[in-house]
Design an enzyme around this catalytic site. Structure first.
Site: not given
Ligand code: UDP
Length: 451
Positions: A22, A114, A136-137, A355-356, A358
């Site tokens: 977030h 948020d 953010t989703s 992640s999805t 990206e």
């Molecule tokens: N991320 C990162 N490095 C890592 C793993 C994750 O920078 O080794 C970042 C990733 O690019 C993303 C965020 O952490 O922007 C994770 O957000 P996401 O919504 O995918 O998952 P959450 O952490 O909320 O479950």
């Protein structure tokens, strides 16, 4: 930077939820709006406070979130939703006081908070301050939640339903997905959170989405009709500023050198985000699967993410020797750069929305193992609607290797890659001048100025 005179006195206050998935999009949004000419103040909690040194252009104000007092109250704040529910109460007065002080210094044009900070709607209302929500989703996720809520409430809580939300076609979501989304252990807290979020979104002045219209056209139309507030899908925020970082953990940049040594599209990147926890058995099963697959992999194992282990203590005996040079394990990676590296051929992900998105932006096919929250919904869209990934649910060792190979090497993989590249082109077009995301940002700027 734009110096439009109409923006000279526009100060925006942004209030991110204190979790990595977030904080990243909120600070990216802050950058986007700042580049348009708005002055930005970030209000943040003490818990997981963002690294300010990367953002000298913003003013930061911290508020008390009650987390230190909660330790003396013996509260069980061990999951993100219990923390968020707690802070939705403990932050009411601190946020109000902070906003009052800021407004005394200089007028605030609006609060952008948020969607999960549902309490901030009544705080903003009490100060006559417009509130815009950042969700953010995905847009589809809200529709699925809205449709599931009455069903779940009836099934489990046996309370009466107050609102009849329109129910979209839910054939996509299975019973199993639903059990993951509303996990038994934390169902009541999560329901409370989602219910309040949806209710207060409807009371907001507008909603900003970290997604693009072409990806979710039916959801965009349904939301525009049903929410009755302006919607702004700005496109994937990280595409505006690829180099900016709001990482709470230190990124291990040595992975980029390791990737440089690997053949094109040969490596599966494995990461389950910033909050997912797993048991020892699940972790060693993953490790055995990666070892048996004989494929190259880059694996992010966050310290503390395996219950009862500090870091890699639960790896099976002989794992490191068996894998040798074809595997690399790190604590935290520069994920966006990793996904953009030519050596990456697939992403084994928990399908957090960031992640999805990206992965979609880099045209990388996904192997989907969603755990909870919105992840099962995102994974269904990835595998069944956009068809840019395959599901791997509780995969046994052999299954892990088979799926990795199918994504990296085989016919199935190349078809998925073609569709991924097509989506990647769509997102790029959406961000160009005249594209939907570009237009949406222009509309958002006009909308804020008109408030
Ligand atoms: N991320 C990162 N490095 C890592 C793993 C994750 O920078 O080794 C970042 C990733 O690019 C993303 C965020 O952490 O922007 C994770 O957000 P996401 O919504 O995918 O998952 P959450 O952490 O909320 O479950």
């Amino acid at each position: 930077m734009s110096t439009e005179p109409r923006l000279n006195n526009c100060r925006l206050v942004l209030f991110p939820l204190p979790f990595q998935g977030h904080i990243n999009p909120m600070l990216q949004l802050a950058n986007i709006l700042n580049t348009k000419g708005f002055k930005i103040t970030i209000i943040h909690t003490h818990f997981n406070s963002p690294n300010q040194s990367n953002y000298p252009q913003f003013t930061f104000k911290s508020i008390s979130d009650g987390s230190s007092e909660s330790k003396n109250m013996n509260l069980n704040l061990d999951t993100p939703d219990s923390i968020i529910n707690f802070m939705n109460k403990s932050c009411i007065n601190p946020l109000r006081d902070c906003l009052v002080t800021l407004q005394e210094e200089k007028p605030v044009t609006c609060l952008i908070s948020d969607a999960l900070w549902h309490f901030s709607q009544s705080v903003a209302d009490s100060l006559n301050l417009p509130r815009i929500v950042l969700r953010t989703s995905s847009m589809s996720c809200i529709l699925v939640y809205s449709a599931l809520l009455p069903h779940i409430k009836n099934c489990y809580l046996k309370t009466t339903i107050e609102e009849e939300d329109p129910i979209p076609d839910l054939s996509l979501i299975t019973e199993k997905d639903m059990l993951k989304i509303f996990n038994d252990d934390r169902k009541e807290g999560e329901l409370e959170l989602i219910f309040s979020m949806i209710k207060t979104i409807k009371a907001a002045s507008g909603i900003i989405w970290n997604t693009f219209k072409e990806l979710e056209e039916p959801a965009f139309c349904a939301i525009t009709q049903n929410l009755c507030i302006p919607s702004f899908p700005l496109g994937p925020f990280h595409k505006y500023f690829p180099a900016s970082s709001s990482s709470l953990l230190e990124q291990d940049r040595s992975v980029m050198l390791w990737l440089d040594l690997q053949p094109v599209r040969s490596v599966v990147y494995v990461s389950f985000g910033s909050i997912t926890q797993m048991g020892k058995a699940e972790f060693s099963n993953m490790a055995r699967g990666l070892a048996k697959s004989k494929q190259r992999f880059l694996w992010v194992v966050r310290p503390g993410s395996v219950s009862g282990s500090e870091w890699l203590q639960s790896l099976p005996k002989g794992f490191i020797e068996e894998v040798g040079e074809r595997g690399c394990i790190v604590k935290w990676a520069p994920q966006q750069e990793v996904l953009a590296h030519p050596a990456i051929g697939g992403f084994w992900t928990h399908n957090g929305w960031n992640s999805t998105l990206e992965s979609i932006c880099e045209g990388v096919p996904m192997i989907c193992s969603p755990c909870s929250y919105d992840q099962p919904i995102n994974a269904r869209y990835v595998t069944d609607v956009w068809r840019v990934g395959v599901m791997l649910d509780n995969g046994k060792e052999e299954e892990i290797g088979r799926v990795m190979k199918s994504v990296i090497m085989e016919e199935e993989g190349s078809e998925i890659r073609q569709r991924s590249n097509y989506l990647q082109e769509k997102v790029n077009r959406s961000m160009e001048k005249g594209g939907s995301a570009y237009e949406s940002l222009e509309n958002l700027v006009d909308f804020i100025v008109s408030l």
